[in-house]
Design a protein around this motif. Structure first.
Motif, PDB file in Angstrom:
ATOM      1  N   ARG A   1       0.837  -1.209   0.000  1.00 50.09           N
ATOM      2  CA  ARG A   1       0.000   0.000   0.000  1.00 50.09           C
ATOM      3  C   ARG A   1       0.867   1.253   0.000  1.00 50.09           C
ATOM      4  O   ARG A   1       0.569   2.228  -0.699  1.00 50.09           O
ATOM      5  CB  ARG A   1      -0.919   0.018   1.212  1.00 50.09           C
ATOM      6  N   LEU A   2       1.931   1.243   0.791  1.00 48.33           N
ATOM      7  CA  LEU A   2       2.853   2.382   0.838  1.00 48.33           C
ATOM      8  C   LEU A   2       3.517   2.572  -0.526  1.00 48.33           C
ATOM      9  O   LEU A   2       3.618   3.700  -1.014  1.00 48.33           O
ATOM     10  CB  LEU A   2       3.898   2.166   1.933  1.00 48.33           C
ATOM     11  N   GLN A   3       3.945   1.493  -1.163  1.00 49.42           N
ATOM     12  CA  GLN A   3       4.539   1.585  -2.496  1.00 49.42           C
ATOM     13  C   GLN A   3       3.528   2.145  -3.489  1.00 49.42           C
ATOM     14  O   GLN A   3       3.880   2.968  -4.339  1.00 49.42           O
ATOM     15  CB  GLN A   3       4.997   0.202  -2.965  1.00 49.42           C
ATOM     16  N   HIS A   4       2.300   1.703  -3.384  1.00 49.81           N
ATOM     17  CA  HIS A   4       1.246   2.171  -4.286  1.00 49.81           C
ATOM     18  C   HIS A   4       1.043   3.684  -4.133  1.00 49.81           C
ATOM     19  O   HIS A   4       0.926   4.409  -5.126  1.00 49.81           O
ATOM     20  CB  HIS A   4      -0.048   1.412  -4.011  1.00 49.81           C
ATOM     21  N   LYS A   5       1.009   4.158  -2.891  1.00 46.76           N
ATOM     22  CA  LYS A   5       0.855   5.592  -2.653  1.00 46.76           C
ATOM     23  C   LYS A   5       2.045   6.369  -3.202  1.00 46.76           C
ATOM     24  O   LYS A   5       1.881   7.447  -3.779  1.00 46.76           O
ATOM     25  CB  LYS A   5       0.681   5.867  -1.159  1.00 46.76           C
ATOM     26  N   ALA A   6       3.250   5.827  -3.025  1.00 42.76           N
ATOM     27  CA  ALA A   6       4.446   6.485  -3.543  1.00 42.76           C
ATOM     28  C   ALA A   6       4.405   6.572  -5.060  1.00 42.76           C
ATOM     29  O   ALA A   6       4.788   7.596  -5.646  1.00 42.76           O
ATOM     30  CB  ALA A   6       5.703   5.742  -3.084  1.00 42.76           C
TER      31      ALA A   6
END
Length: 152
Positions: free
Chosen positions: A10-15
């Motif tokens: 999820r963090l990678q997706h937001k980045a």
């Protein structure tokens, strides 16, 4: 393990969504050219167009939705297997066998996705479990002492 991996994905997706927007915004400011060399501005512009393409090629969005679905399915199965072991298995054997067969079918369906987390998430989950973060003894204590408040 799936929830730990899901948090990172999820963090990678937001980045992947925010980084190109931020980089494009920075490149668009005229005063940034005074602080950053021309090759740095060009690199930021290049990365802002490259990141979405890489995310599309890696199919990150699909991984987020697939991990969310699988994590929820495995958690639901965990609860259902625990209920089967503690309640249903103590009653009618035929009913318990039928429910076990249904749960095993659901488990097989969940396993058919063949999604494999990186090894570091297995190791992280093992450390958390061994550290007592996921000890289900609390459930047993609550059953033994029903007058005890859940907040304790």
């Amino acid at each position: 393990m799936l929830y730990t991996w899901l948090r990172v994905v999820r963090l990678q997706h937001k980045a992947v969504i925010l980084l190109p927007i931020i980089l494009t915004g920075l490149v668009g400011f005229s005063y940034i050219k005074e602080w950053v060399p021309a090759w740095g501005v060009a690199l930021m512009a290049f990365l802002s167009t490259l990141i979405p393409s890489i995310a599309e090629a890696l199919d990150i969005q699909t991984h987020v939705h697939e991990l969310e679905r699988l994590a929820a399915e495995y958690k639901a199965l965990q609860d259902r297997f625990r209920r089967l072991a503690r309640i249903t298995a103590l009653g009618d054997v035929d009913e318990a066998e039928q429910e076990l067969a249904e749960l095993m079918d659901r488990m097989d369906t969940a396993r058919n996705t063949s999604i494999t987390p990186p090894q570091r998430y297995f190791e992280s989950a093992r450390r958390q479990i061994e550290g007592g973060h996921y000890d289900f003894a609390v459930d047993l204590q609550a059953e033994e002492n029903p007058s005890r408040k859940k907040s304790e």
